[in-house]
Every structure is written in structure tokens, then in C-alpha cells.
Design a protein around this motif. Structure first.
Motif, PDB file in Angstrom:
ATOM      1  N   PRO A 112       0.830  -1.206   0.000  1.00  0.00           N
ATOM      2  CA  PRO A 112       0.000   0.000   0.000  1.00  0.00           C
ATOM      3  C   PRO A 112       0.868   1.260   0.000  1.00  0.00           C
ATOM      4  CG  PRO A 112      -0.673  -1.506   1.736  1.00  0.00           C
ATOM      5  CD  PRO A 112       0.620  -2.007   1.202  1.00  0.00           C
ATOM      6  N   VAL A 113       0.462   2.225  -0.794  1.00  0.00           N
ATOM      7  CA  VAL A 113       1.099   3.535  -0.812  1.00  0.00           C
ATOM      8  C   VAL A 113       0.004   4.566  -0.563  1.00  0.00           C
ATOM      9  CG1 VAL A 113       2.398   5.207  -2.166  1.00  0.00           C
ATOM     10  CG2 VAL A 113       2.861   2.767  -2.445  1.00  0.00           C
ATOM     11  N   VAL A 114       0.183   5.362   0.468  1.00  0.00           N
ATOM     12  CA  VAL A 114      -0.807   6.363   0.859  1.00  0.00           C
ATOM     13  C   VAL A 114      -0.177   7.738   0.684  1.00  0.00           C
ATOM     14  CG1 VAL A 114      -2.236   7.237   2.743  1.00  0.00           C
ATOM     15  CG2 VAL A 114      -1.739   4.785   2.579  1.00  0.00           C
ATOM     16  N   THR A 115      -0.890   8.650   0.027  1.00  0.00           N
ATOM     17  CA  THR A 115      -0.416  10.026  -0.106  1.00  0.00           C
ATOM     18  C   THR A 115      -1.328  10.931   0.716  1.00  0.00           C
ATOM     19  OG1 THR A 115       0.391   9.593  -2.337  1.00  0.00           O
ATOM     20  CG2 THR A 115       0.102  11.891  -1.713  1.00  0.00           C
ATOM     21  N   VAL A 116      -0.724  11.724   1.582  1.00  0.00           N
ATOM     22  CA  VAL A 116      -1.455  12.675   2.419  1.00  0.00           C
ATOM     23  C   VAL A 116      -1.074  14.071   1.958  1.00  0.00           C
ATOM     24  CG1 VAL A 116      -1.800  13.534   4.759  1.00  0.00           C
ATOM     25  CG2 VAL A 116      -1.396  11.085   4.378  1.00  0.00           C
ATOM     26  N   GLN A 117      -2.055  14.852   1.583  1.00  0.00           N
ATOM     27  CA  GLN A 117      -1.816  16.248   1.221  1.00  0.00           C
ATOM     28  C   GLN A 117      -2.378  17.104   2.343  1.00  0.00           C
ATOM     29  OE1 GLN A 117      -3.786  16.180  -2.651  1.00  0.00           O
ATOM     30  NE2 GLN A 117      -1.769  16.388  -3.587  1.00  0.00           N
ATOM     31  N   GLN A 118      -1.517  17.960   2.894  1.00  0.00           N
ATOM     32  CA  GLN A 118      -1.943  18.764   4.039  1.00  0.00           C
ATOM     33  C   GLN A 118      -1.079  20.004   4.149  1.00  0.00           C
ATOM     34  OE1 GLN A 118      -1.228  16.151   7.369  1.00  0.00           O
ATOM     35  NE2 GLN A 118       0.861  16.855   7.594  1.00  0.00           N
TER      36      GLN A 118
ATOM     37  N   GLU B 246       6.192  15.725  15.245  1.00  0.00           N
ATOM     38  CA  GLU B 246       5.480  14.863  16.199  1.00  0.00           C
ATOM     39  C   GLU B 246       4.110  14.469  15.673  1.00  0.00           C
ATOM     40  OE1 GLU B 246       6.874  17.848  17.079  1.00  0.00           O
ATOM     41  OE2 GLU B 246       8.628  17.050  18.143  1.00  0.00           O
ATOM     42  N   LEU B 247       3.385  15.429  15.096  1.00  0.00           N
ATOM     43  CA  LEU B 247       2.064  15.124  14.543  1.00  0.00           C
ATOM     44  C   LEU B 247       2.167  14.196  13.338  1.00  0.00           C
ATOM     45  CD1 LEU B 247       0.260  18.581  14.785  1.00  0.00           C
ATOM     46  CD2 LEU B 247      -0.219  16.514  16.115  1.00  0.00           C
ATOM     47  N   LYS B 248       3.191  14.395  12.518  1.00  0.00           N
ATOM     48  CA  LYS B 248       3.371  13.523  11.350  1.00  0.00           C
ATOM     49  C   LYS B 248       3.736  12.105  11.789  1.00  0.00           C
ATOM     50  CE  LYS B 248       5.850  16.821   9.232  1.00  0.00           C
ATOM     51  NZ  LYS B 248       6.683  17.507   8.223  1.00  0.00           N
ATOM     52  N   ARG B 249       4.542  11.968  12.828  1.00  0.00           N
ATOM     53  CA  ARG B 249       4.865  10.631  13.347  1.00  0.00           C
ATOM     54  C   ARG B 249       3.599   9.904  13.789  1.00  0.00           C
ATOM     55  NH1 ARG B 249       9.573  13.117  16.270  1.00  0.00           N
ATOM     56  NH2 ARG B 249      11.355  12.592  14.960  1.00  0.00           N
TER      57      ARG B 249
ATOM     58  N   VAL C 105       3.882   5.741   3.399  1.00  0.00           N
ATOM     59  CA  VAL C 105       3.076   6.952   3.545  1.00  0.00           C
ATOM     60  C   VAL C 105       3.910   8.124   3.054  1.00  0.00           C
ATOM     61  CG1 VAL C 105       1.788   8.438   5.126  1.00  0.00           C
ATOM     62  CG2 VAL C 105       1.882   5.963   5.540  1.00  0.00           C
ATOM     63  N   TRP C 106       3.390   8.835   2.089  1.00  0.00           N
ATOM     64  CA  TRP C 106       4.051  10.021   1.550  1.00  0.00           C
ATOM     65  C   TRP C 106       3.258  11.238   2.003  1.00  0.00           C
ATOM     66  CZ3 TRP C 106       4.572   8.262  -4.240  1.00  0.00           C
ATOM     67  CH2 TRP C 106       5.383   7.134  -4.302  1.00  0.00           C
ATOM     68  N   ILE C 107       3.936  12.170   2.629  1.00  0.00           N
ATOM     69  CA  ILE C 107       3.284  13.401   3.084  1.00  0.00           C
ATOM     70  C   ILE C 107       3.732  14.543   2.183  1.00  0.00           C
ATOM     71  CG2 ILE C 107       3.019  15.048   4.968  1.00  0.00           C
ATOM     72  CD1 ILE C 107       3.548  12.715   6.907  1.00  0.00           C
ATOM     73  N   GLN C 108       2.760  15.171   1.549  1.00  0.00           N
ATOM     74  CA  GLN C 108       3.021  16.339   0.713  1.00  0.00           C
ATOM     75  C   GLN C 108       2.443  17.549   1.437  1.00  0.00           C
ATOM     76  OE1 GLN C 108       1.081  15.277  -2.964  1.00  0.00           O
ATOM     77  NE2 GLN C 108       2.861  14.137  -3.690  1.00  0.00           N
ATOM     78  N   GLU C 109       3.316  18.428   1.867  1.00  0.00           N
ATOM     79  CA  GLU C 109       2.859  19.611   2.591  1.00  0.00           C
ATOM     80  C   GLU C 109       2.827  20.824   1.663  1.00  0.00           C
ATOM     81  OE1 GLU C 109       3.885  18.890   7.171  1.00  0.00           O
ATOM     82  OE2 GLU C 109       5.578  19.585   5.987  1.00  0.00           O
TER      83      GLU C 109
END
Length: 60
Positions: free
Chosen positions: A2-8, A14-17, A40-44
Motif C-alpha cells: 500500500p502507498v498512501v499520499t497525504v496532502q496537508q 510529532e504530529l506527522k509521526r 506513507v508520503w506526506i506532501q505539505e
């Protein structure tokens, strides 16, 4: 795998952990995949580059 992308908007490390731990747990619990397979990929996006209802979030 699974690959999850979070856009935020920007968040603290700490919150990202906490977020990636819970997302990973959700995939492990619901799909039975090993935690090591979940990516998990986080795009800020900064507030001046994001708008809601025609208004930049930086202006709210």
C-alpha cells in the motif's frame, strides 16, 4: 504494498509521526499486510499555496 499520499498544510514532526503510525496500523488491521510494506508520503503545501472557497488559507 500500500502507498498512501497525504496532502496537508505544514504540521510538526510529532504530529506527522503519530499520523503515519495510525495510517500504517489501519492498513495492518484492515488488510493484514505487514507494517513494513506500508508507505506513507506526506506532501505539505504552505498556506499561501492552498485555497478554500476562493480564499487562500493564509488569509483566513
Amino acid at each position: 504494498m500500500p502507498v498512501v499520499t497525504v496532502q496537508q498544510g505544514p504540521r510538526t514532526v510529532e504530529l506527522k509521526r503519530a499520523l503515519v503510525e495510525r495510517i500504517t496500523d489501519a492498513f495492518v488491521d484492515s488488510l493484514g499486510v505487514p507494517a513494513e510494506s506500508v508507505q506513507v508520503w506526506i506532501q505539505e503545501t504552505p498556506p499561501e499555496s492552498w485555497a478554500v472557497g476562493g480564499t487562500l488559507t493564509a488569509d483566513k
